[in-house]
Design a protein around this motif. Structure first.
Motif, short mmCIF file in Angstrom:
data_model
loop_
_atom_site.label_atom_id
_atom_site.label_comp_id
_atom_site.label_asym_id
_atom_site.label_seq_id
_atom_site.Cartn_x
_atom_site.Cartn_y
_atom_site.Cartn_z
N PHE A 1 39.16 42.87 36.53
CA PHE A 1 38.48 44.13 35.87
C PHE A 1 39.00 44.47 34.51
O PHE A 1 38.48 44.70 33.59
N TYR A 2 40.52 44.72 34.33
CA TYR A 2 41.20 45.00 33.39
C TYR A 2 40.92 43.78 32.28
O TYR A 2 40.77 44.08 31.16
N ARG A 3 41.01 42.52 32.69
CA ARG A 3 40.78 41.52 31.78
C ARG A 3 39.31 41.64 31.27
O ARG A 3 39.07 41.40 29.72
N ASN B 1 25.35 45.59 36.87
CA ASN B 1 26.09 45.14 37.98
C ASN B 1 27.33 44.23 37.67
O ASN B 1 27.12 43.58 36.56
N LEU B 2 28.24 43.78 38.86
CA LEU B 2 29.12 42.88 38.34
C LEU B 2 29.05 42.05 39.81
O LEU B 2 29.04 42.55 40.89
N VAL C 1 32.57 34.76 34.21
CA VAL C 1 31.58 34.42 32.93
C VAL C 1 30.40 35.08 32.93
O VAL C 1 29.89 35.82 31.93
N GLN C 2 29.78 35.41 34.27
CA GLN C 2 28.39 36.13 34.43
C GLN C 2 28.88 37.55 34.08
O GLN C 2 27.82 38.28 33.45
N ARG D 1 28.52 42.32 28.08
CA ARG D 1 28.40 42.33 26.45
C ARG D 1 26.91 42.68 26.43
O ARG D 1 26.91 43.21 25.23
N THR D 2 25.98 42.42 27.06
CA THR D 2 24.81 42.75 26.74
C THR D 2 24.71 44.26 26.84
O THR D 2 23.74 45.09 26.24
N LEU D 3 25.24 44.80 27.80
CA LEU D 3 25.26 46.45 28.04
C LEU D 3 25.92 47.20 26.76
O LEU D 3 25.32 48.07 26.24
#
Lengths: 490, 455
Positions: B19-21, B82-83, B88-89, B95-97
């Motif tokens: 998450f931090y990454r 969502n995660l 990668v996904q 990035r889209t958000l």
């Protein structure tokens, strides 16, 4: 153009997910996969200040497995093959436990091979209207609410939701439903000393399927000053009297009356005892169907999945059962419960396609859909004209009912006395209480089709784990005789 | 630390680092002047719904949600998605958000109530328990409840909350717990309620409670005591007190609601009335609370350990979230205007003396479906539900059918309050709307001299 949204559902992608899953589904007697993509956008202006707007989306799957006499589910937003395999393992684990210790034989669970499609009618998509236009409308509404220094809070909002759902099963079901909703509203809060009064409007309890065309911008703005005026007038109004009076409920209160004391008591899973730890049970028993006099001859209530634009209009429920209109109460006599396929099989009673879930992360349970009180023949003037002394109430503000759905108490935002067949003074904090069975038998006037209003709620809560769902309620105004009404504390 | 525990911790650290990454990669893409807050809420839970002491519906849930707040030039907007767990996904999704937020911000005005913590606080809270074997626990319960008509919900698992900001906030909170909420029903329709939650599953407390319930169910099989509407003495058990306190929590302590005169505590705040001086309510966090809740808020603030909301019957401090704090110029002390970890100061009536102190009256185990009948007067209506009995001469006589009350909290916790229980009960919330609740209340019971029943 507003900020573009991620396409809710790439059907080709989802078809690939389904194909992959089907190819590696665990050995079982039946499975279903319900994929749900939900997008939303929330915009609110409060006291002329924009609250942080929030947009979002969610995509996940609910997998249900039937193995021998057991059934289990697993919900996940990891739709990769390993993610779905992990979900399948958990669903299988719970199915095996249910096989040993289940309440019912899971072979009763409905198996769907139904194929259908449905899409909400949308004339003007949300994304076609610029954000700046929406903000301008909400700001105008705020200003229109600000008519007096005693209006201490005011708000206007637009909430948009778009849900795409694909239901598939091992028996070949494929049901795709595209649902779009617009929820909007206005609020005026007036205060003087320790007396605060609220008026909601602008369609706040009239969420609809559809797009921006369901928002009548002119009426939205036109209502604002009236709501503020009414909130102010309520500050100085006398309390609703504490008496037994005749009562006329406008559709904005009939929504809750129908919801709490017809809809919920008829949910078959409640009658079967599933909700006794939380949402409760019902005073209705299986033997009552077909014979029990629930209300007067004027009481006709339907489960109607076909009404265009109503909140719960759909082609099928979340177990893949096709939706059909049916009477729940006809000429006052109880006909059938609100029970989906599983509850019907468990009980041996007829039902309707009402197994619904709030999203991908909850399993379906018996829920209301569109539960409508069918219109009668009276104009509103005739309903009022038939009252020597009574109260007309509108816009629900409070609701409470016992766990068997019998003893209820409701509060409304606004009341008007009726004297000798005419509307008279405004009264504040109007409320009433009663018991479901006797109350509906006191129904002696039902508004004509021209008085029908299509309304609904987004926050019907039930189930363990908990879930909230949208339900529709269409109703005309109705008249009830000799109801205990009361007002606030002097 | 056991080897299993060490393995769990490395997996949890891995989840945190992922998450931090993700947050750092996003933040690396922010522009000059942008501030980005990234929040994670993830849940892995098992649920088993029980009816007639058999499994009605059981399953599992896995979800992970990312919430972004982008701030630039005094403007802010939020987005969530969502995660999946695939880095990668998930980065593509995030990035889209972020792109959507940037597009949106261009159209927004400055927000005068924008406020967030600029102090880069950090914390780690790891679970204090091993994962609970839900299937085993459910089997334990079904075995212990043999012969009972038990209805309830088992919920267990892990809730993870994370916060990472471009300012440098780094917070990670994992709570692992279970909650079993149930009722046992008699053949005549009455029922008694139980609830047990915690970190480490041990069937013994539930077994003991179920055995006690068997005796209570015998009382429920007696003919109910008919009661006419009127005023009655009543002992409100902690679960019943909780329903009333929930009503106060509904806009009672929220600063914005107080300042816009929408709090049900207006008369208290205006000095027109007081609660009984024995009534004190606190919001507790950190080591004073349950540790289920994180200390950090979405804006990076740290909740204080202790807030006094009702101070010996008089108003205490309001709950001030970031937005209200900016609007009204008060320091932030809460994540929102609703309390999440309430505790009431207990009194001096031992549980062994409750019945004799009650004398003739109602012993009320639970209240249900409370709502306002007149919020300006802090007047509440609701129903009795589970475990409600008529007591005569200090002895339980018979069950009572559900009755509706309608009374002011100023009266129940004011002029009519006769005693508070000496022992408090920790009540973990069984709510699961939108996710498993981490809220709790620690409350005593209350003896009231007159409670108004209307139907």
């Amino acid at each position: 153009m507003s900020a573009s949204f991620t396409p809710a559902l790439d059907r080709a992608h989802l078809a690939a997910v389904v194909t992959d899953f089907a190819a590696s589904a665990p050995a079982c007697d039946y499975w279903s996969l319900r994929l749900v993509a939900h997008q939303w956008d929330r915009i609110e202006v409060r006291e002329d200040v924009l609250e942080p707007p929030a947009l979002g989306h969610s995509l996940g799957a609910m997998l249900t497995l039937v193995m021998r006499a057991g059934i289990g589910y697993a919900a996940t937003d990891d739709l990769s093959p390993p993610g779905l395999r992990a979900a399948a393992r958990r669903a299988r684990d719970w199915a095996l436990q249910h096989d040993q210790s289940g309440l019912f034989d899971a072979r009763l669970h409905p198996r769907s091979a139904h194929r259908a499609e449905y899409a909400s009618p949308v004339a003007q998509p949300w994304g076609q209207v610029r954000l700046s236009e929406k903000l301008a409308l909400l700001h105008q509404a705020n200003q229109a609410l600000a008519i007096d220094a005693r209006i201490l809070d005011r708000a206007a909002w637009l909430d948009w939701d778009c849900v795409d759902q694909l239901f598939v099963s091992s028996d070949g079901a494929e049901v795709f439903q595209h649902l779009e909703y617009l929820d909007r509203g206005l609020l005026a809060v007036a205060n003087a000393g320790s007396q605060t009064q609220r008026r909601h409007g602008g369609g706040f309890d009239q969420p609809r399927q559809g797009g921006m065309e369901t928002l009548d911008s002119a009426d939205f703005l036109a209502q604002a000053p009236r709501l503020a005026e009414e909130a102010l007038a309520l500050l100085d109004a006398p309390e609703c009297p504490n008496e037994t009076l005749d009562l006329i409920l406008m559709p904005s209160q009939m929504t809750l009356q129908i919801h709490e004391s017809i809809g919920h008591p008829l949910e078959l899973d409640r009658i079967l005892g599933d909700e006794r730890n939380y949402a409760g049970t019902s005073f209705v028993t299986p033997e009552m169907f077909g014979t029990y006099r629930y209300g007067s001859d004027l009481l006709n209530v339907t489960f109607d999945p076909d009404l265009p634009g109503e909140l719960a209009t759909a082609a099928a429920d979340d177990d893949g059962t096709p939706s059909e209109r049916a009477y729940l109460i006809r000429d006052g006599v109880l006909q059938r419960p609100l029970g989906g396929g599983l509850s019907q099989a468990r009980s041996g009673l007829p039902g309707v396609a009402c197994a619904r879930a709030s999203g991908w992360d909850r399993p379906p349970i018996d829920r209301m859909g569109n539960i409508n009180l069918e219109p009668g023949t009276a104009t509103l003037a005739e309903l009022i004209g038939g009252v020597a002394r009574g109260v007309l109430m509108e816009t629900n503000s409070s609701w409470s009912i016992d766990d068997s759905r019998d003893k209820f108490q409701f509060g409304c935002e606004l009341g008007r006395l009726i004297v000798d067949g005419e509307l008279a003074d405004l009264v504040r904090n109007p409320g009433y209480r009663g018991r479901s069975a006797s109350f509906w038998r006191s129904l002696d006037g039902v508004g004509a089709p021209a008085t029908l209003e299509v309304r609904g709620l987004h926050n019907c809560g039930k189930g363990e784990p908990n879930q909230t769902i949208a339900v529709g309620h269409a109703s005309p105004p109705c008249r009830f005789r000799q109801v205990e009404v009361f007002g606030g504390t002097p | 630390m056991s080897r299993k525990r060490a393995t769990d911790l490395s997996q949890e650290e891995h989840a945190r680092d992922l998450f931090y990454r993700l947050a750092e990669r996003l933040q690396a893409g922010t522009r000059t002047g942008e501030t980005l807050f990234c929040e994670l809420r993830a849940e892995h839970s098992d649920f088993a719904r029980i009816n007639r002491n058999r499994i009605r519906q059981a399953g599992a849930l896995r979800h992970a949600r990312l919430h972004l707040r982008l701030i630039e030039d005094q403007r802010q907007a939020e987005a969530s998605g969502n995660l999946s767990g695939d880095p990668v996904q998930d980065f593509a999704e995030a990035r889209t958000l972020l792109r959507q937020l940037r597009q949106r911000l261009r159209h927004l005005p400055a927000d005068p109530y924008l406020q967030f913590s600029t102090e880069p606080t950090r914390s780690n809270q790891w679970p204090e328990a091993d994962p609970c074997d839900a299937e085993t626990a459910v089997a334990d319960i079904l075995g212990a409840a043999e012969g009972l008509d038990l209805v309830g919900i088992w919920a267990s698992g892990e809730v993870t909350l994370g916060l990472a900001s471009s300012i440098g906030h780094r917070h990670w909170h994992v709570s692992r717990s279970f909650c079993f909420d149930w009722s046992c029903h008699g053949p005549q329709g009455g029922a008694v309620k139980g609830s047990h939650g915690g970190l480490h599953w041990d069937p013994a407390p539930v077994r003991a409670r179920l055995e006690a319930m068997r005796a209570q169910l015998a009382i429920l099989s007696r003919p109910p005591q008919p009661l006419a509407p009127g005023r009655y003495r009543a002992w409100l058990a902690p679960m019943a007190v909780a329903e009333l306190i929930q009503m106060l929590a509904w806009d009672g302590f929220d600063l914005k609601a107080q300042r816009t005169r929408q709090s049900p505590l207006l008369r208290l705040l205006d000095g027109q009335t007081r609660f009984d001086p024995r009534l004190s309510l606190h919001e507790l966090h950190g080591i004073s609370g349950t540790a289920l809740l994180p200390r950090f808020t979405s804006e990076g603030y740290l909740r204080p350990e202790r807030l006094t909301l009702i101070d010996a019957g008089s108003p205490g401090v309001p709950l001030v979230d970031a937005r209200a704090g900016k609007e009204y110029g008060l320091p932030v002390n809460a994540a929102s205007g609703s309390p999440e970890s309430l505790a009431m100061t207990p009194g001096d009536l031992p549980s062994a003396d409750v019945l004799s102190a009650l004398g003739d009256g109602l012993l009320i185990g639970n209240l249900w479906y409370c709502n306002w009948s007149d919020p300006n007067a802090c007047r509440v209506t609701g129903m009795t539900r589970f475990g409600t009995y008529w007591v005569a001469d200090g002895a339980i006589v018979a069950p009572v059918a559900p009755m509706r009350f309608d009374d002011s909290l100023y009266a129940l916790f004011g002029e009519h309050l006769q005693a508070l229980g000496a022992e408090s009960e920790l009540l973990l919330s069984a709510e699961t709307y939108g996710g498993r609740s981490l809220s709790s209340m620690r409350l005593p019971g209350a003896l009231v001299g007159a409670m108004a029943f209307v139907l």
